[in-house]
Design a protein around this motif. Structure first.
Motif, PDB file in Angstrom:
ATOM      1  N   MET A 349       0.807  -1.018   0.000  1.00 58.69           N
ATOM      2  CA  MET A 349       0.142   0.236  -0.081  1.00 58.69           C
ATOM      3  C   MET A 349       0.887   1.304  -0.022  1.00 58.69           C
ATOM      4  N   HIS A 350       1.827   1.235   0.564  1.00 56.00           N
ATOM      5  CA  HIS A 350       2.662   2.412   0.638  1.00 56.00           C
ATOM      6  C   HIS A 350       3.573   2.922  -0.570  1.00 56.00           C
ATOM      7  N   GLN A 351       3.367   1.878  -1.460  1.00 57.40           N
ATOM      8  CA  GLN A 351       3.898   2.039  -2.700  1.00 57.40           C
ATOM      9  C   GLN A 351       3.043   2.427  -3.750  1.00 57.40           C
ATOM     10  N   LEU A 352       1.672   2.553  -3.493  1.00 52.67           N
ATOM     11  CA  LEU A 352       0.671   3.073  -4.386  1.00 52.67           C
ATOM     12  C   LEU A 352       0.609   4.639  -4.324  1.00 52.67           C
ATOM     13  N   PRO A 353       0.438   5.365  -5.280  1.00 51.40           N
ATOM     14  CA  PRO A 353       0.417   6.874  -5.112  1.00 51.40           C
ATOM     15  C   PRO A 353      -0.690   7.311  -4.179  1.00 51.40           C
ATOM     16  N   ILE A 354      -1.693   6.557  -3.936  1.00 48.48           N
ATOM     17  CA  ILE A 354      -2.974   7.167  -3.245  1.00 48.48           C
ATOM     18  C   ILE A 354      -2.342   6.965  -1.607  1.00 48.48           C
ATOM     19  N   TYR A 355      -1.385   6.113  -1.283  1.00 49.63           N
ATOM     20  CA  TYR A 355      -1.114   6.033   0.035  1.00 49.63           C
ATOM     21  C   TYR A 355       0.303   6.311   0.490  1.00 49.63           C
ATOM     22  N   LYS A 356       1.011   6.840  -0.618  1.00 54.34           N
ATOM     23  CA  LYS A 356       2.469   6.824  -0.571  1.00 54.34           C
ATOM     24  C   LYS A 356       2.989   7.934   0.459  1.00 54.34           C
ATOM     25  N   ASP A 357       2.285   8.704   0.946  1.00 54.57           N
ATOM     26  CA  ASP A 357       2.383   9.682   1.873  1.00 54.57           C
ATOM     27  C   ASP A 357       2.024   9.519   3.467  1.00 54.57           C
ATOM     28  N   CYS A 358       1.601   8.337   3.544  1.00 50.12           N
ATOM     29  CA  CYS A 358       0.896   7.991   4.981  1.00 50.12           C
ATOM     30  C   CYS A 358       2.276   7.624   5.905  1.00 50.12           C
ATOM     31  N   LEU A 359       2.047   7.808   7.203  1.00 44.56           N
ATOM     32  CA  LEU A 359       3.041   7.510   8.367  1.00 44.56           C
ATOM     33  C   LEU A 359       2.976   6.142   8.039  1.00 44.56           C
ATOM     34  N   ARG A 360       4.539   5.699   8.502  1.00 44.96           N
ATOM     35  CA  ARG A 360       4.839   4.160   8.252  1.00 44.96           C
ATOM     36  C   ARG A 360       6.327   4.093   8.892  1.00 44.96           C
ATOM     37  N   THR A 361       6.388   2.745   9.419  1.00 45.48           N
ATOM     38  CA  THR A 361       7.602   2.459  10.046  1.00 45.48           C
ATOM     39  C   THR A 361       8.425   2.037   8.972  1.00 45.48           C
ATOM     40  N   ASP A 362       9.752   1.520   9.053  1.00 46.38           N
ATOM     41  CA  ASP A 362      10.520   0.877   7.978  1.00 46.38           C
ATOM     42  C   ASP A 362       9.902  -0.482   7.586  1.00 46.38           C
ATOM     43  N   LEU A 363       9.909  -0.766   6.409  1.00 47.81           N
ATOM     44  CA  LEU A 363       9.054  -1.916   5.990  1.00 47.81           C
ATOM     45  C   LEU A 363       9.743  -2.861   5.187  1.00 47.81           C
ATOM     46  N   PRO A 364      11.068  -3.322   5.486  1.00 47.21           N
ATOM     47  CA  PRO A 364      11.719  -4.348   4.950  1.00 47.21           C
ATOM     48  C   PRO A 364      11.122  -5.719   4.624  1.00 47.21           C
ATOM     49  N   ASN A 365      10.421  -5.982   5.579  1.00 48.78           N
ATOM     50  CA  ASN A 365       9.756  -7.387   5.508  1.00 48.78           C
ATOM     51  C   ASN A 365       8.724  -7.418   4.412  1.00 48.78           C
ATOM     52  N   THR A 366       7.970  -6.472   4.442  1.00 51.49           N
ATOM     53  CA  THR A 366       6.789  -6.088   3.631  1.00 51.49           C
ATOM     54  C   THR A 366       7.372  -6.145   2.262  1.00 51.49           C
ATOM     55  N   GLU A 367       8.496  -5.221   1.691  1.00 50.15           N
ATOM     56  CA  GLU A 367       8.902  -5.207   0.580  1.00 50.15           C
ATOM     57  C   GLU A 367       9.575  -6.657   0.038  1.00 50.15           C
ATOM     58  N   TRP A 368      10.285  -7.248   0.967  1.00 49.50           N
ATOM     59  CA  TRP A 368      11.083  -8.527   0.519  1.00 49.50           C
ATOM     60  C   TRP A 368      10.049  -9.532   0.220  1.00 49.50           C
ATOM     61  N   LEU A 369       8.926  -9.542   1.089  1.00 47.64           N
ATOM     62  CA  LEU A 369       7.850 -10.604   0.652  1.00 47.64           C
ATOM     63  C   LEU A 369       7.062 -10.182  -0.498  1.00 47.64           C
ATOM     64  N   ALA A 370       6.677  -9.193  -0.697  1.00 48.58           N
ATOM     65  CA  ALA A 370       5.937  -8.904  -1.953  1.00 48.58           C
ATOM     66  C   ALA A 370       6.691  -8.840  -3.346  1.00 48.58           C
ATOM     67  N   GLN A 371       8.099  -8.940  -3.316  1.00 48.07           N
ATOM     68  CA  GLN A 371       8.946  -9.172  -4.132  1.00 48.07           C
ATOM     69  C   GLN A 371       9.076 -10.620  -4.849  1.00 48.07           C
ATOM     70  N   ARG A 372       8.699 -11.657  -3.715  1.00 50.71           N
ATOM     71  CA  ARG A 372       9.055 -13.125  -4.033  1.00 50.71           C
ATOM     72  C   ARG A 372       7.935 -13.959  -4.082  1.00 50.71           C
ATOM     73  N   ILE A 373       6.677 -13.550  -3.636  1.00 50.24           N
ATOM     74  CA  ILE A 373       5.664 -14.499  -3.467  1.00 50.24           C
ATOM     75  C   ILE A 373       4.580 -14.702  -4.494  1.00 50.24           C
ATOM     76  N   VAL A 374       4.371 -15.916  -4.842  1.00 58.67           N
ATOM     77  CA  VAL A 374       3.516 -16.245  -5.889  1.00 58.67           C
ATOM     78  C   VAL A 374       2.448 -17.071  -5.307  1.00 58.67           C
ATOM     79  N   ASN A 375       1.262 -16.722  -5.607  1.00 57.19           N
ATOM     80  CA  ASN A 375      -0.076 -17.484  -5.104  1.00 57.19           C
ATOM     81  C   ASN A 375      -0.357 -18.495  -6.315  1.00 57.19           C
ATOM     82  N   LEU A 376      -0.657 -19.903  -5.749  1.00 56.09           N
ATOM     83  CA  LEU A 376      -0.953 -20.925  -6.653  1.00 56.09           C
ATOM     84  C   LEU A 376      -2.269 -21.283  -6.643  1.00 56.09           C
TER      85      LEU A 376
END
Length: 392
Positions: A349-376
């Protein structure tokens, strides 16, 4: 180096299981038979096809019984269920709501409908759910208690709720999240949209917070076409949710009087009829999905996500973990090119233009998982399967 041999074995396994000779094997198609058709026909013949009808009550009772919740309130979809859940726990304009960036857009959208804003907390590798340590660190570093409310120091805005999601049906460490929320006077609302049939420490998801919300979209474990359900053990919250979802109409045989500005969110009876039939099959659906998930996990050369300790996942969508974003994209192209529908996780969500300015913590796990998971493909096998792709 891409493991095409393991991929080919995986796709052969999927083709053999679903036995689809033509068309696309969908990610998660609904499974209907004569029972659903009979109840829908009964609804049509009764003429009670809208929000008044016996099947709405029966469906609510079935979900309450299955989950162990004291109350269940059926609504038109999961997104509005989240909106209503936040409403009854007191969310106000300009509030902040703690949630995760690794989620479907409905989660922050429900927050924004209240003219509030999400704060994105990182997730865990193992559960895919909101990380208690990240949550605790944010609250300890950036908030203080003022008159019994959790206030964000920098902005002065009240943090009134936390809304984690049980991602793909894998339960988050929701008991620890609840303890942290209680310490900081923050209401816990569970986005359990994907987790009907999932347990954490023996308790059904959605039962830990003040309110939990399920989705019955066409691609969920059971479906009513569209629909959602709030569950709660709180008598007042349940009564408020039901009242607000039915235009705040005061019960009367013929008068139309309303005592609040409210909403028309009740699930139609014709949708609830599908839900009643689907709930009767839910145990068998869950058993088949677990069997299918275990068969995925036994294939060589693959890393599949598994339920964590103390939890029982419904395995709504099976998740393959790739080594890199490049491998993920290569597998998506390879599998979809052979008429087997696979998909990545949502764009955080923090990478979407509509939510990019929201407050957030560092999100390393979020970004790592989003780059690697595929649903079957993860649906149950029906006697007659559709030939098209996604069902929601």
């Amino acid at each position: 180096m891409f493991n095409h041999q393991a991929w080919s074995l995986l796709l052969a396994h999927i083709n053999q299981y679903y036995g689809q000779e033509k068309g696309v094997i969908p990610l998660h198609a609904p499974c209907f038979d004569a029972r659903e058709k009979a109840l829908v026909v009964d609804t049509i013949e009764s003429t009670f096809v809208s929000s008044v009808g016996a099947y709405v009550t029966e469906f609510e009772q079935a979900v309450a019984l299955f989950t162990g919740a004291k109350h269940a309130v059926a609504v038109v979809n999961g997104t509005m269920g989240l909106y209503l859940a936040l409403k009854v726990v007191g969310i106000q304009p300009n509030d902040l709501v703690l949630t995760q960036s690794l989620t479907f857009v409905a989660t922050p959208n429900a927050i924004k409908m209240h003219q509030a804003d999400p704060v994105f907390i990182d997730v865990e590798h193992k559960t895919l759910g909101l990380c208690p340590e990240s949550l605790s660190a944010f609250l300890n570093e950036h908030t203080e208690q003022q008159l019994g409310q959790c206030v964000h120091r920098q902005t002065g805005r009240v943090i009134r709720a936390c809304m984690p999601m049980h991602t793909l049906g894998f339960p988050a460490r929701i008991d620890v999240i609840l303890e942290i929320c209680n310490q900081h006077n923050v209401a816990l609302v569970e986005d359990a949209a994907e987790s009907l049939g999932s347990l954490y420490k023996g308790l059904h998801t959605g039962r830990f917070g003040k309110v939990g919300v399920f989705s019955f979209n066409g691609n969920k474990v059971i479906t009513t076409g569209g629909g959602g359900m709030l569950i709660t053990d709180d008598d007042e919250l349940a009564a408020s949710a039901k009242h607000l979802s039915t235009t705040a109409k005061i019960s009367h045989a013929w008068k139309f009087e309303h005592d609040e500005s409210a909403y028309n969110l009740r699930m139609p009876n014709i949708n609830a009829a599908l839900g009643v039939a689907q709930m009767q099959k839910l145990p068998s659906f869950l058993a088949e999905k677990r069997h299918w998930a275990l068969s995925y996990q036994q294939l060589p050369g693959l890393v599949m996500l598994k339920e964590s300790n103390n939890s029982q996942a419904n395995y709504w969508l099976n998740a393959l973990l790739c080594e890199s974003e490049a491998e993920r994209d290569a597998f998506l192209e390879f599998s979809n090119g052979q008429n087997i529908q696979t998909r990545p996780l949502w764009t955080p969500m923090h990478q979407l233009p509509i939510y990019k300015d929201c407050l957030r913590t560092d999100l390393p796990n979020t970004e790592w998982l989003a780059q690697r998971i595929v649903n079957l493909p993860s649906g149950v096998v029906c006697s007659k399967k559709p030939e098209k792709g996604s069902h929601g």
